[in-house]
Design a protein around this motif. Structure first.
Motif, PDB file in Angstrom:
ATOM      1  N   ARG A  12       0.837  -1.195   0.000  1.00  0.00           N
ATOM      2  CA  ARG A  12       0.000   0.000   0.000  1.00  0.00           C
ATOM      3  C   ARG A  12       0.875   1.249   0.000  1.00  0.00           C
ATOM      4  NH1 ARG A  12      -2.596  -0.729   4.550  1.00  0.00           N
ATOM      5  NH2 ARG A  12      -3.823  -2.402   3.613  1.00  0.00           N
ATOM      6  N   VAL A  15      -1.889   0.514  -3.597  1.00  0.00           N
ATOM      7  CA  VAL A  15      -3.014  -0.397  -3.821  1.00  0.00           C
ATOM      8  C   VAL A  15      -3.167  -1.294  -2.595  1.00  0.00           C
ATOM      9  CG1 VAL A  15      -2.698  -0.424  -6.318  1.00  0.00           C
ATOM     10  CG2 VAL A  15      -1.606  -2.192  -4.930  1.00  0.00           C
ATOM     11  N   ASP A  16      -4.364  -1.854  -2.447  1.00  0.00           N
ATOM     12  CA  ASP A  16      -4.600  -2.769  -1.326  1.00  0.00           C
ATOM     13  C   ASP A  16      -4.214  -4.175  -1.721  1.00  0.00           C
ATOM     14  OD1 ASP A  16      -5.380  -0.845   0.365  1.00  0.00           O
ATOM     15  OD2 ASP A  16      -7.548  -1.087  -0.013  1.00  0.00           O
ATOM     16  N   ALA A  17      -3.745  -4.963  -0.751  1.00  0.00           N
ATOM     17  CA  ALA A  17      -3.310  -6.319  -1.043  1.00  0.00           C
ATOM     18  C   ALA A  17      -3.697  -7.259   0.081  1.00  0.00           C
ATOM     19  CB  ALA A  17      -1.802  -6.352  -1.237  1.00  0.00           C
ATOM     20  N   ALA A  24      -9.295   1.207  -1.213  1.00  0.00           N
ATOM     21  CA  ALA A  24     -10.653   1.496  -0.764  1.00  0.00           C
ATOM     22  C   ALA A  24     -10.776   2.994  -0.561  1.00  0.00           C
ATOM     23  CB  ALA A  24     -10.926   0.770   0.559  1.00  0.00           C
ATOM     24  N   ALA A  77      -3.521 -11.031  -3.738  1.00  0.00           N
ATOM     25  CA  ALA A  77      -4.769 -10.528  -4.308  1.00  0.00           C
ATOM     26  C   ALA A  77      -4.750  -9.014  -4.162  1.00  0.00           C
ATOM     27  CB  ALA A  77      -5.963 -11.138  -3.582  1.00  0.00           C
ATOM     28  N   LEU A  78      -4.750  -8.327  -5.310  1.00  0.00           N
ATOM     29  CA  LEU A  78      -4.614  -6.872  -5.283  1.00  0.00           C
ATOM     30  C   LEU A  78      -5.936  -6.219  -5.637  1.00  0.00           C
ATOM     31  CD1 LEU A  78      -1.253  -6.677  -7.263  1.00  0.00           C
ATOM     32  CD2 LEU A  78      -1.552  -6.539  -4.785  1.00  0.00           C
ATOM     33  N   SER A  79      -6.180  -5.061  -5.071  1.00  0.00           N
ATOM     34  CA  SER A  79      -7.385  -4.309  -5.434  1.00  0.00           C
ATOM     35  C   SER A  79      -7.076  -2.824  -5.339  1.00  0.00           C
ATOM     36  CB  SER A  79      -8.542  -4.673  -4.487  1.00  0.00           C
ATOM     37  OG  SER A  79      -8.147  -4.472  -3.142  1.00  0.00           O
ATOM     38  N   GLU A  80      -7.873  -2.021  -6.062  1.00  0.00           N
ATOM     39  CA  GLU A  80      -7.664  -0.579  -6.002  1.00  0.00           C
ATOM     40  C   GLU A  80      -7.954  -0.134  -4.563  1.00  0.00           C
ATOM     41  OE1 GLU A  80     -11.914  -0.981  -7.590  1.00  0.00           O
ATOM     42  OE2 GLU A  80     -10.054  -2.117  -7.563  1.00  0.00           O
TER      43      GLU A  80
END
Lengths: 357, 264
Positions: free
Chosen positions: B233, B238-240, B259, B254-257
């Motif tokens: 981060r 990014v969130d992981a 929050a 697992a990555l996500s934009e």
């Protein structure tokens, strides 16, 4: 400190090995064929001209001058062979070899398949040096002046390309065009102010390239240059392969990139200067012959350099024979012949490259 | 066994520091991933570590030898570099390109052609390119060329292998095959150091990571300890979540934009 061992069975590689070996054999046999062709070309070219001379007379003349017995020809016929035609044809062969070699080396060092002594300004620089000597009567030897001009043009080209940023192929060639134009303009200026009567003819021969005045001194200069510069270049040819993927890649293979580039470009300038000093600037040999040879045997420089030299020699022997005989008794400058043959080939190469990239 | 150690590497370009005082170690027999966002200085650092361009300051050691004090050829027998997107104008065959890797061992008049052919064949086989041996490199696709360049580095047979984005242009099968090859090279004692774009690859295939941002080291150490959600981060924004692959047992990211920040 040993490298890790990768034990992989090499069965599928058998075909590869055969292929690689086959290409080596091909290169050697192509070289053999070209060498024979060169000797035959030289012998046959000597027989061509206003006075008809048979091939066996050529051998007899050569043998008698080398002191290997053989009954000499009549002085007149011997003079035609030994004083006029043979030195000129040998010079043509050496100049062709030298220009083709220079072209092949430059193409590797600048990573530009279209580079040749012409393109980087070397030929026009050498011409300027030579014309200046002829016209201004500067107390310098012609070959020295031609070399000085070639070297100055090369340094100017590379300095200009460097000043514009990293030494990329495109920049190098564009800088070569600029330097070439300037040298050409100064040459014209020198001619404009000083040329009178006879010197025009001599200078035209220079600018268009001509071997008409080649005698044994010319043979000594050009063959000497091949022996002193050309042969060492062929011996280090493999280092040119290392430049294939760029400077960083070459450096990672342990090549001292900058030193090699400058030493080899300097050697190429010397070689070109020596050739141009006797022949004037002859175009397209350095560009077209290495390309033709690449098509035959691939681009590996250990094969490419010697084969290009042989092919260049054969090509220029016949181009010069055409130049002196096609419109006899008038003689064409050989540069006109190489340009008429070379320019369309150059155009074809451009079209081929477009198709590929 | 030859590890790699570098201290206070500093490289400037265009008036700014691209690599700013980087320390770096890589143990023999391990894969070290160099990660970081675009412009972090990964490629520049790799070129300095491969000793192809001298950094403005700092030292690079191969084993206990100063890399820049070594004769060039000897250095090229210790470390190989796979560049990102190296192109060529020269119509070499794939086999001839790979044979270039033998130059540091053979010199200019390399005589042992049988040995060269053997190493070239093995290297091509390792990257699955034997069938391409006789093709011209200029006719290859980006991924095929990338593998040919990897084979060239393998042919160099060095205890140190430096790679800049070795999975670039490769399809997913070739990416995983390349990463598995790096692992097996490490297993046989090679020191592997690779700049990787894909954090998932770094997580699954590296033993340790060096995280760069803005030319500086943000973190370095064992992959599982360093490559954690908090760091990802901080560096990438990014969130992981770190999961475990049920089949291989390897870490999966697992990555996500990020929050959205809750407004109150």
């Amino acid at each position: 400190m040993t490298a890790p061992d990768r034990t992989v069975t090499a069965v599928p590689g058998a075909n590869l090995r055969d292929l690689v070996r086959a290409s080596r054999i091909t290169a050697v046999s192509v070289g053999g064929v070209l060498a024979v062709l060169l000797v035959v070309s030289i012998a046959v070219a000597v027989t061509i001209g206003p006075a008809s001379i048979r091939v066996d007379e050529v051998w007899r003349s050569i043998a008698s001058h080398l002191g290997i017995g053989a009954s000499p020809l009549t002085p007149l016929r011997d003079g035609i062979v030994w004083q006029l035609r043979l030195p000129r044809i040998l010079t043509a062969a050496a100049v062709g070899a030298g220009l083709a070699l220079s072209g092949a080396v430059m193409q590797a060092l600048t990573r530009n398949a279209l580079a040749d002594p012409y393109l980087l300004g070397l030929s026009s620089g050498a011409s300027l040096g030579a014309v200046a000597v002829v016209l201004l009567g500067a107390g310098l030897l012609l070959p020295v002046a031609a070399f000085g001009g070639a070297m100055a043009a090369l340094v100017a080209t590379l300095a200009l390309a460097r000043a514009a940023g990293a030494l990329t192929p495109a920049r190098t060639v564009l800088a070569g065009v600029a330097v070439s134009s300037l040298a050409g303009a100064i040459t014209s200026l020198v001619i404009f102010w000083t040329a009178t009567g006879d010197s025009y003819r001599e200078i035209l021969g220079w600018l268009l390239g001509s071997l008409a005045s080649a005698r044994w001194e010319a043979v000594a200069i050009t063959v000497g240059a091949i022996a002193i510069i050309g042969i060492p270049l062929m011996l280090v040819a493999r280092i040119l392969d290392a430049f294939a993927f760029g400077d960083t890649s070459a450096a990672a293979l342990g090549v001292p990139v900058d030193a090699v580039r400058w030493v080899l470009l300097g050697a190429t300038a010397l070689l070109t200067g020596a050739m141009v000093s006797v022949s004037g600037s002859i175009g397209f040999v350095g560009l077209v012959l290495p390309h033709a040879v690449r098509l035959l045997t691939g681009p590996g420089h250990r094969r490419l350099l010697p084969l290009s030299a042989l092919a260049g020699a054969i090509f220029l022997v016949w181009a010069d024979t055409a130049a002196r005989d096609l419109f006899a008794p008038r003689e064409l400058p050989v540069g006109v012949v190489t340009a008429i043959l070379g320019a369309p080939v150059f155009a074809l190469l451009l079209i081929r490259r477009r198709g590929r990239t | 066994m030859t590890g790699l150690g570098a201290e206070r590497i500093q490289v400037g370009a265009g008036g700014r520091l691209v690599v700013d005082g980087v320390d770096c170690t890589a143990q023999s027999g391990t894969v070290t991933a160099v990660i970081g966002p675009n412009g972090a200085g990964k490629s520049t650092l790799l070129r300095a570590l491969a000793a192809v361009s001298r950094p403005d300051s700092g030292t690079v050691r191969y084993g206990d030898q100063d890399a820049f004090a070594l004769p060039r050829r000897q250095r090229a027998r210790l470390a190989a570099l796979v560049e990102q997107d190296a192109t060529t104008e020269l119509d070499l065959t794939v086999a001839d390109s790979v044979a270039l890797g033998r130059l540091p061992h053979e010199g200019l008049w390399g005589a042992d052609l049988a040995e060269r052919d053997r190493v070239v064949t093995e290297s091509l086989e390792a990257v699955g390119m034997v069938a391409f041996a006789d093709r011209r490199v200029t006719s290859l696709s980006g991924g095929e060329r990338q593998r040919a360049l990897l084979a060239k580095a393998l042919a160099q047979a060095t205890p140190l292998l430096l790679l800049d984005e070795p999975t670039n242009h490769l399809d997913i099968a070739a990416q995983l095959a390349t990463l598995a090859l790096l692992r097996s090279m490490a297993a046989s004692g090679t020191t592997v150091l690779a700049a990787l774009h894909d954090l998932g690859h770094a997580a699954a295939y590296s033993d340790s990571v060096l995280v760069l941002a803005g030319g500086r080291v943000v973190a370095a150490g064992p992959t599982q300890e360093v490559l954690v959600p908090d760091l990802i981060r901080r560096v990438y924004g990014v969130d992981a979540v770190v999961l475990t692959h049920p089949g291989t047992g390897r870490p999966v990211l697992a990555l996500s934009e990020p929050a959205p920040v809750p407004t109150r």
